[in-house]
Design a protein around this motif. Structure first.
Motif, PDB file in Angstrom:
ATOM      1  N   ASP A 110      -7.352  -1.761   4.736  1.00  0.00           N
ATOM      2  CA  ASP A 110      -5.931  -1.516   4.486  1.00  0.00           C
ATOM      3  C   ASP A 110      -5.191  -1.738   5.807  1.00  0.00           C
ATOM      4  O   ASP A 110      -5.437  -1.040   6.796  1.00  0.00           O
ATOM      5  N   THR A 167      -1.336   5.953   8.298  1.00  0.00           N
ATOM      6  CA  THR A 167       0.087   6.246   8.444  1.00  0.00           C
ATOM      7  C   THR A 167       0.388   7.742   8.368  1.00  0.00           C
ATOM      8  O   THR A 167       1.446   8.181   8.810  1.00  0.00           O
ATOM      9  N   SER A 197       2.971  -3.158  -4.810  1.00  0.00           N
ATOM     10  CA  SER A 197       3.138  -2.329  -3.607  1.00  0.00           C
ATOM     11  C   SER A 197       1.770  -2.200  -2.943  1.00  0.00           C
ATOM     12  O   SER A 197       0.772  -2.722  -3.460  1.00  0.00           O
ATOM     13  N   THR A 216      -0.160   0.309  -2.840  1.00  0.00           N
ATOM     14  CA  THR A 216      -1.081   0.997  -3.748  1.00  0.00           C
ATOM     15  C   THR A 216      -1.692   0.001  -4.733  1.00  0.00           C
ATOM     16  O   THR A 216      -2.885   0.051  -5.027  1.00  0.00           O
TER      17      THR A 216
HETATM   18  N1  PLP Z   1      -1.752   2.444   2.776  1.00  0.00           N
HETATM   19  C1  PLP Z   1      -1.060   2.845   3.837  1.00  0.00           C
HETATM   20  C2  PLP Z   1      -1.748   2.890   5.163  1.00  0.00           C
HETATM   21  C3  PLP Z   1       0.276   3.218   3.712  1.00  0.00           C
HETATM   22  O1  PLP Z   1       0.973   3.613   4.781  1.00  0.00           O
HETATM   23  C4  PLP Z   1       0.889   3.156   2.445  1.00  0.00           C
HETATM   24  C5  PLP Z   1       2.292   3.556   2.274  1.00  0.00           C
HETATM   25  O2  PLP Z   1       2.947   4.020   3.156  1.00  0.00           O
HETATM   26  C6  PLP Z   1       0.121   2.724   1.358  1.00  0.00           C
HETATM   27  C7  PLP Z   1      -1.194   2.366   1.554  1.00  0.00           C
HETATM   28  C8  PLP Z   1       0.706   2.660  -0.012  1.00  0.00           C
HETATM   29  O3  PLP Z   1       1.650   1.636  -0.053  1.00  0.00           O
HETATM   30  P1  PLP Z   1       2.844   1.657  -1.116  1.00  0.00           P
HETATM   31  O4  PLP Z   1       3.630   2.886  -0.852  1.00  0.00           O
HETATM   32  O5  PLP Z   1       3.581   0.378  -0.841  1.00  0.00           O
HETATM   33  O6  PLP Z   1       2.229   1.662  -2.486  1.00  0.00           O
END
Ligand code: PLP
Length: 388
Positions: A170, A143, A63, A65
């Protein structure tokens, strides 16, 4: 409830039928020739989306993260220092992940609702005349706040300071929705997930790495096994992975890349810009405020809306789901209960947005917020028709 649930959160986004169909097929041998061709199509296609010629694209089941972790452990060592721009919930998470590996993060704390201050990045880099800062950590599109930072300006700050730090970005909620230029902006590692602009279900960590990042990876000493990108790059040469890959997601990714190419990446960005502007106009017409204050930093993938005093955004979100099966994004971190977020990214069109906005108006009215039903919708419709 009949019909479809309205998933108006900023990811995961709706998965278009074409992608669902592409994933509905018998699984194939991940060591066979058909799989090798699939991998090649995905890696090449993603290079186009990242806008890189020579960058290396690396995929893992995972994911966003996990992608933070992959970016950090493959380029840095415990005890290294990094400069982190922290302007929301996700940039905080990126910095904390680095700290978990013993990387010392010098934070530039920015209030929720503002973007990366490139001049402050430059000032901090100039102060580091011994070049101890090994990396700059930046979230392109925060986000949690609906703010898009200017990556090109941060790159220019690095250049002006003549600082060799790696630029780790990111791009989870920007890639394939908001223009991102890996090569032109001199990004060293960009990372994302599949469940936002790429319109897929969650389940992957997606990275692009520059030659400079790959070289840094040879000296990096963070513990790494699963996230070590060296075996991935090695086995990719034979169209394979050192683990069982997310085969069905790759089928979906191949189709998503086809769809992005058919629409044209620049048109995809244009669609997101129009929908973003329509949403912001609707919010203003309802008498509500945006969390992002600087119009040059408005996010085109989501809008974070400030709740009027005396109202709790968590309650609004619960009501919207209970009454309408409309999912809105919650306020995260410092703005919990104070903000709700409307996602408008991925495979969305005008009516998807208008349907979501109609639900937002109904939920606000039901909660007792003094709004005029139809005011926001009207403003968005006028804009989408080119009348305002
Ligand atoms: N970085 C940003 C900017 C995000 O919006 C998100 C999740 O919404 C993440 C990292 C983390 O991603 P994930 O939830 O797929 O682990």
């Amino acid at each position: 409830m009949p019909g479809r649930p309205f998933l108006q959160i900023p990811g995961p986004t709706l998965v278009p039928e074409r992608i669902v169909r592409a994933m509905s097929q018998p699984i194939i041998d991940h060591r066979g020739p058909r799989f090798a061709a699939l991998v090649e199509a995905c890696l090449e296609g993603l290079k186009g989306v990242f806008k890189t010629r020579n960058g290396h694209v690396i995929l893992y089941p995972g994911s966003g993260t996990g992608a933070w972790e992959a970016a950090l452990v493959n380029t840095l060592s415990p005890g290294d220092r990094a400069l982190g721009v922290v302007n929301g919930h996700f940039s905080t998470g990126f910095a904390r992940t680095a700290e978990a590996y013993g990387i010392e993060v010098e934070r530039i704390e920015v209030e929720y609702g503002a973007g990366a201050p490139a001049d402050e990045v430059e000032r901090r880099l100039r102060m580091d005349s011994a070049h101890q800062l090994r990396a700059v950590l930046l979230v392109h599109n925060e986000t949690s706040t609906g703010v898009t930072s200017n990556v090109a300006a941060v790159r220019a700050a690095l250049n002006r300071a003549k600082h060799p730090a790696l630029l780790l970005v990111d791009a989870v909620s920007s890639l394939a929705s908001i223009d991102f230029r890996f090569d032109e902006w001199g990004v060293d590692v960009a990372l994302t997930g599949p469940q936002k602009g790429l319109m897929l279900p969650p389940g992957m960590a997606i990275l692009a790495a520059s030659e400079k990042a790959i070289s840094a990876g040879e000296k990096a000493r963070c513990p790494r096994a699963y996230w070590d990108w060296r075996p991935v790059l090695e086995r990719n040469k034979r169209g394979e992975y050192p683990y069982t890959p997310a085969t069905m997601l790759l089928f979906g990714l191949e189709e998503a890349l086809r769809m992005l190419n058919e629409e044209g990446l620049e048109n995809v960005f244009g669609r997101h810009a129009r929908l973003g502007e329509a949403c912001r106009r609707a919010v203003r017409a309802l008498g509500l405020a945006l969390l992002c204050r600087d119009p040059t930093q408005y996010s085109n993938t989501l809008t974070a809306v400030v709740m009027p005093k005396g109202f709790d955004s968590d309650e609004l979100i619960r009501l919207a789901y209970r009454r309408l099966e409309l999912s809105l994004g919650v306020g995260l971190g410092a703005v919990k209960g104070k903000v709700f977020r409307i996602g408008h990214l991925g495979g969305v069109n005008e009516l998807d947005l208008l349907g979501g906005l109609a639900g937002v108006e109904m939920a606000l009215a039901e909660l007792g917020v003094p709004v005029t039903l139809g005011a926001g919708l009207g403003a968005a419709q006028e804009f989408l028709l080119g009348r305002s």
